[in-house]
Design a protein around this motif. Structure first.
Motif: not given
Length: 208
Positions: A15, A17, A33, A57-59, A61, A65, A67-68, A71
């Protein structure tokens, strides 16, 4: 009065954030997010907590979801801890009951310097739209671990999962607002018989 603001950037292999906040804001929020329902819940915290809050946020995905969401909780907890600093003069404790139609939730917060989460929410279904309700626990666990607060969350009743979640986040915002408010009778006093509420906040552990 000093400005109680903070910005946190957390980048991992999973991620990226960015969180910025102002504890003495007016409830303004910017949320990107990739998780619309989480954006909606974070907006409740900002509006009802009168916190100006920006979360981007960039995770991963494409996996899920988890980890996003976790974090974001971690980064938000770190930002809170930095913004309220030594907590001198604040009320320390906050609580709120919030209803939404048939749902009712209670949230109690203590800016204790010790992480602890008791969350009792029996959601009526496993997903709200595309959002997995199990992830709310991960969000708050990350937040308390890094904000170093004690948090009790109880959904007292509710049949609609959306309503259950919304009352939790609104009540969290209201309880947080009460806890971080300055008490004019406390002036520059730390609200603790130990004389400190920050013995653990120097560490920012990162969960892998």
């Amino acid at each position: 009065m000093k400005h109680r603001t903070a910005s946190v950037t957390r980048n991992t292999l999973e991620t990226r954030i960015q969180v910025s906040l102002n504890l003495d804001g007016t409830g303004q929020g910017v949320f990107e997010t990739g998780l619309p329902f989480l954006d909606h819940m974070l907006d409740q915290v900002a509006r009802h907590g009168l916190v100006d809050l920006e979360v981007r946020a960039e995770g991963d995905l494409h996996i899920d979801a988890h980890h996003t969401v976790e974090d974001i909780g971690i980064a938000l907890g770190q930002a809170f801890a930095r913004a309220w600093g030594d907590k001198k003069g604040v009320r320390r404790y906050g609580h709120a009951y919030v209803p939404l139609d048939e749902a009712l939730s209670r949230v109690v917060v203590d800016l204790s310097g010790r992480p602890g989460l008791e969350m009792n929410v029996d959601f009526s279904r496993a997903r709200i739209g595309e959002f997995d309700v199990d992830l709310f626990y991960e969000f708050f666990q990350g937040l308390v671990n890094h904000g170093m607060i004690t948090l009790h969350i109880d959904n007292l009743r509710g049949r609609n999962a959306h309503h259950q979640a919304e009352t939790v986040f609104k009540a969290f915002g209201r309880a947080l607002r009460m806890a971080v408010e300055f008490d004019p009778r406390m002036a520059d006093i730390t609200p603790s018989t130990k004389g400190t509420l920050t013995e653990n906040t120097g560490a920012d552990p990162v969960k892998g």
